[in-house]
Design a protein around this motif. Structure first.
Motif, PDB file in Angstrom:
ATOM      1  N   THR A   1      42.169 -20.308 -47.449  1.00 46.40           N
ATOM      2  CA  THR A   1      40.755 -20.654 -47.254  1.00 46.40           C
ATOM      3  C   THR A   1      40.276 -20.289 -45.850  1.00 46.40           C
ATOM      4  OG1 THR A   1      41.409 -22.878 -46.597  1.00 46.40           O
ATOM      5  CG2 THR A   1      40.847 -22.549 -48.904  1.00 46.40           C
TER       6      THR A   1
ATOM      7  N   ASP B   1      34.391 -31.866 -50.148  1.00 52.75           N
ATOM      8  CA  ASP B   1      34.176 -31.625 -48.719  1.00 52.75           C
ATOM      9  C   ASP B   1      34.745 -30.265 -48.367  1.00 52.75           C
ATOM     10  OD1 ASP B   1      33.875 -31.684 -45.996  1.00 52.75           O
ATOM     11  OD2 ASP B   1      35.461 -33.161 -45.650  1.00 52.75           O
ATOM     12  N   THR B   2      33.889 -29.356 -47.876  1.00 57.30           N
ATOM     13  CA  THR B   2      34.348 -28.012 -47.505  1.00 57.30           C
ATOM     14  C   THR B   2      35.026 -27.994 -46.141  1.00 57.30           C
ATOM     15  OG1 THR B   2      32.260 -27.440 -46.439  1.00 57.30           O
ATOM     16  CG2 THR B   2      32.443 -27.011 -48.810  1.00 57.30           C
TER      17      THR B   2
ATOM     18  N   ASN C   1      33.548 -27.649 -43.385  1.00 57.12           N
ATOM     19  CA  ASN C   1      32.859 -26.631 -42.594  1.00 57.12           C
ATOM     20  C   ASN C   1      31.384 -27.007 -42.484  1.00 57.12           C
ATOM     21  OD1 ASN C   1      31.104 -23.991 -42.557  1.00 57.12           O
ATOM     22  ND2 ASN C   1      33.096 -23.384 -41.753  1.00 57.12           N
TER      23      ASN C   1
ATOM     24  N   ILE D   1      26.671 -20.971 -48.475  1.00 56.73           N
ATOM     25  CA  ILE D   1      27.759 -21.673 -49.147  1.00 56.73           C
ATOM     26  C   ILE D   1      27.197 -22.303 -50.424  1.00 56.73           C
ATOM     27  CG2 ILE D   1      27.386 -23.723 -47.692  1.00 56.73           C
ATOM     28  CD1 ILE D   1      30.450 -24.183 -47.973  1.00 56.73           C
TER      29      ILE D   1
ATOM     30  N   LEU E   1      28.359 -24.038 -54.354  1.00 61.00           N
ATOM     31  CA  LEU E   1      29.399 -24.580 -55.231  1.00 61.00           C
ATOM     32  C   LEU E   1      28.909 -24.473 -56.675  1.00 61.00           C
ATOM     33  CD1 LEU E   1      32.142 -26.104 -55.477  1.00 61.00           C
ATOM     34  CD2 LEU E   1      30.772 -28.207 -55.562  1.00 61.00           C
TER      35      LEU E   1
ATOM     36  N   GLN F   1      29.208 -32.249 -42.392  1.00 65.16           N
ATOM     37  CA  GLN F   1      29.749 -31.021 -42.973  1.00 65.16           C
ATOM     38  C   GLN F   1      29.126 -30.796 -44.344  1.00 65.16           C
ATOM     39  OE1 GLN F   1      33.977 -31.582 -42.867  1.00 65.16           O
ATOM     40  NE2 GLN F   1      34.110 -31.379 -40.659  1.00 65.16           N
TER      41      GLN F   1
ATOM     42  N   LEU G   1      33.634 -21.696 -55.370  1.00 64.93           N
ATOM     43  CA  LEU G   1      32.943 -21.859 -54.086  1.00 64.93           C
ATOM     44  C   LEU G   1      32.684 -20.486 -53.491  1.00 64.93           C
ATOM     45  CD1 LEU G   1      31.967 -23.971 -51.949  1.00 64.93           C
ATOM     46  CD2 LEU G   1      34.145 -23.584 -50.788  1.00 64.93           C
TER      47      LEU G   1
ATOM     48  N   VAL H   1      31.282 -18.456 -50.227  1.00 63.01           N
ATOM     49  CA  VAL H   1      31.011 -18.653 -48.797  1.00 63.01           C
ATOM     50  C   VAL H   1      30.782 -17.300 -48.143  1.00 63.01           C
ATOM     51  CG1 VAL H   1      32.330 -20.799 -48.648  1.00 63.01           C
ATOM     52  CG2 VAL H   1      33.495 -18.618 -48.267  1.00 63.01           C
TER      53      VAL H   1
ATOM     54  N   VAL I   1      37.407 -22.649 -44.140  1.00 69.16           N
ATOM     55  CA  VAL I   1      37.124 -23.698 -45.119  1.00 69.16           C
ATOM     56  C   VAL I   1      38.379 -24.531 -45.294  1.00 69.16           C
ATOM     57  CG1 VAL I   1      36.404 -24.220 -47.486  1.00 69.16           C
ATOM     58  CG2 VAL I   1      35.424 -22.257 -46.278  1.00 69.16           C
TER      59      VAL I   1
ATOM     60  N   PRO J   1      38.989 -27.431 -47.744  1.00 73.16           N
ATOM     61  CA  PRO J   1      38.410 -28.277 -48.788  1.00 73.16           C
ATOM     62  C   PRO J   1      39.255 -29.515 -49.081  1.00 73.16           C
ATOM     63  CG  PRO J   1      39.469 -26.372 -49.757  1.00 73.16           C
ATOM     64  CD  PRO J   1      39.539 -26.176 -48.283  1.00 73.16           C
TER      65      PRO J   1
END
Length: 627
Positions: free
Chosen positions: A47, A76-77, A79, A85, A87, A116, A133, A135, A145, A147
């Motif tokens: 990631t 929770d990424t 980031n 970004i 999802l 974040q 996801l 990004v 990232v 996660p």
């Protein structure tokens, strides 16, 4: 490869990416991504992609907990710097639901009000769920990232704990900054100002650099996403400048290690130039992400040796016995340890423990404040010792000088007191103070005042039969009593001319009852003479004349000052006295009108006055009594 996420009650489960797909154009749709997955184009990867302007698709397979069914979890990424970004999660009807966010959006447009990027996801109990996801970085920051899946309340608790610690840290920093800023304003020592600037840059970097906590975005500028992105590198710019200047100055590295100091200066200059270039390109050339990232790598390489070199110089100087360098060493050791720890966590792919950096920075600020206080204390002791030595050498001569000055001061004070007393006896207090302060007294016109004249009837005949010394004694005694009456009634003595006594009210300080004051004084003067005549062989007959109106008052003379008044009011008051009767207070019609509320006056009719014609005159009968 599948990833199964088991969610404990109050903990988060870290996710590692199962499959990774690079999209260099950044234009792939979810349908194209699904086709690519079926074609086997997804590859295992990390990631933490790093510097790249490509878009990346990450595929996660998670299994929901068995209880409760249909649980809503937070994805929770790890980031908050990525510009794009999104999802994708199943919508439960065979399709996909997309939630998009990014650092280019205002804070309130985030899916959840978190520092974040966090997304709510709904997982079916006991079933596996696939999440995609997407990004992409379109600025100078890379793709990192980390996660994790959270229960919502657990994430809120963690965020509240971090927010509380952040606010405590800011409060402590603000208190230190305020104190040393006031100290700098008072002492004007550059070290205190550099400490404040260093503190501000460290706090700014702790809260903003490379993503930081992000709470500043939510609290202070939630509608300025472009500014939020620029402060990440702006904080690095400030933190690479002021702390270095402060430490090198405090440890005196510029003099003790000139070559090291020169190297640090060049590194700071290059870091400042690179960071400034990144900022300019970010604002003026938004499409230059690749060049921005290359500059960021250059800046990172320049940044890395700065603080190790500073630390090495401080260690060397501390080893040589410098007290201030030991303070600096103690202050920065926790920050070094925290930086090493978080670097190891980044290498391992674990979200860094940012609170360690924050509390290490807090410890650093506190110890550096103590270092400044210790330095100030030592300087104060040195200064005190030098002053004590100087005072000891000058003590005898100073005591002698003080004795001479004290003696001369007492003499001058006594002389000044005598001068003021003489001046107060000649002039009104207000004019005496004005004359003493400025060397002159300005004349003034008083529109409403009352003038009193007294004279003794038959004085010439009495004076011819009385010895000179006895006559002077008699006049002195009577006029001294008149002075006391004038003071008691609030009127100002002007002068005596032979056997005449002249006074006035309403000047130099105006008063509304000037007529009443003069009438009351005249009545008391007559009463005094009557009482005196009963006990003395020489009998005096007093005439009192009073008139009210405008006068001009001023001080005349160069050496022997004299306070006097002029105007037609003075002349008419003199005529009131000469046209009066013995042991009577003779007043004009105007004075009678002014004083009639308190005194009963008897009309005499029109009486001839020398040079003034016929004037209405009144005898004062006495004070009115209430009915």
């Amino acid at each position: 490869m599948w990833l199964v996420a088991a969610m404990p009650c109050a903990t988060a489960q870290q996710l590692s990416v199962a499959m990774l797909l690079e999209d260099p154009s950044g234009a792939m749709t979810l349908a194209q991504v699904l086709d690519a997955e079926r074609a086997g184009r997804f590859k295992p990867g990390s990631t933490n992609v790093g510097m790249s302007t490509s878009a990346y698709w990450m595929r996660f397979t998670v299994q929901a907990p068995t209880q409760p069914p249909g649980a809503v979890l937070w994805f929770d990424t790890g980031n908050r710097t990525l510009q794009e970004i999104t999802l994708y999660q199943p919508d439960g009807h065979g399709g996909w639901r997309a939630i998009a966010t990014g650092s280019q959006q205002p804070y309130m447009q985030r899916p959840l009000p978190t520092d974040q990027f966090v997304f709510p996801v709904t997982l079916q109990a006991g079933a596996e769920t696939v999440l995609y996801l997407r990004v992409r970085s379109t600025a100078y920051m890379g793709i990192v990232v980390q996660p994790r899946l959270w229960e919502p309340q657990a994430y809120r608790d963690r965020m509240e704990w971090e927010r509380t610690g952040w606010q405590i840290y800011l409060g402590m920093a603000a208190s230190l900054a305020g104190f040393y800023l006031m100290l700098w304003l008072y002492l004007r020592e550059i070290d205190h100002l550099l400490y404040v600037l260093s503190l501000a840059s460290i706090v700014f970097a702790t809260c903003s650099a490379l993503g930081g906590y992000g709470a500043a975005y939510a609290l202070y500028w939630p509608d300025a996403p472009r500014f939020e992105q620029s402060v990440w590198v702006g904080a690095i710019l400030a933190a690479g400048l002021f702390p270095v200047l402060f430490i090198t100055r405090l440890a005196d590295l510029w003099r003790r290690l000139p070559r090291l100091n020169l190297t640090l200066r060049w590194l700071v200059v290059v870091n400042t130039v690179v960071a400034s270039a990144i900022l300019l390109m970010f604002w003026l050339a938004p499409g230059s992400a690749a060049l921005q990232q290359q500059l960021f790598i250059v800046g990172w390489l320049v940044w890395q040796p700065i603080f190790p070199l500073v630390l090495g110089g401080v260690v060397y100087v501390a080893w040589k016995g410098d007290r201030m360098s030991r303070f600096i060493l103690v202050a920065y050791l926790p920050a070094v340890a925290a930086s090493v720890w978080t670097s190891v966590e980044n290498v391992q792919g674990v979200p860094p423990t940012l609170s360690l950096l924050m509390w290490a920075a807090a410890f650093e600020l506190l110890v550096m404040a103590l270092a400044l206080a210790d330095r100030f204390h030592c300087e104060r002791l040195d200064t005190f010792a030098a002053r004590q030595a100087m005072l000891h050498n000058l003590q005898q001569s100073e005591q002698e000088l003080e004795r001479m000055v004290m003696q001369r001061t007492l003499e001058l004070n006594a002389e000044q007191k005598r001068t003021k007393e003489l001046l107060y006896n000649i002039l009104p207090v207000e004019l005496a103070e004005e004359l003493s302060a400025t060397g002159k007294a300005q004349p003034a016109r008083h529109e409403s005042a009352t003038v009193l004249f007294t004279d003794f009837a038959g004085f010439t005949a009495v004076a011819s039969t009385m010895p000179a010394d006895r006559m002077i004694a008699e006049l002195n005694e009577i006029f001294a009593a008149f002075d006391d009456i004038a003071d008691a009634c609030g009127i100002e003595k002007i002068k005596t001319i032979g056997d005449a006594y002249m006074a006035a009210a309403g000047l130099p300080k105006p008063c509304p009852d000037h007529a009443q004051r003069c009438v009351r004084a005249g009545m008391k003067m007559i009463a005094y003479v009557e009482q005196r005549n009963r006990d003395h062989p020489f009998k005096w007959t007093l005439r009192v004349g009073i008139h009210s109106g405008p006068v001009v008052a001023g001080v005349v003379g160069k050496r022997k000052y004299a306070f006097d008044i002029w105007g037609d009011t003075v002349n008419i008051a003199s005529r009131m006295e000469s046209a009066g009767a013995g042991m009577k207070v003779n007043v004009s019609a105007y004075t009678s009108d002014l004083a009639g509320g308190e005194f009963e006056c008897e009309y005499r009719g029109k009486v001839a006055a020398k040079g003034k014609g016929d004037i209405d005159m009144y005898f004062v009968v006495g004070e009115r009594t209430g009915t």
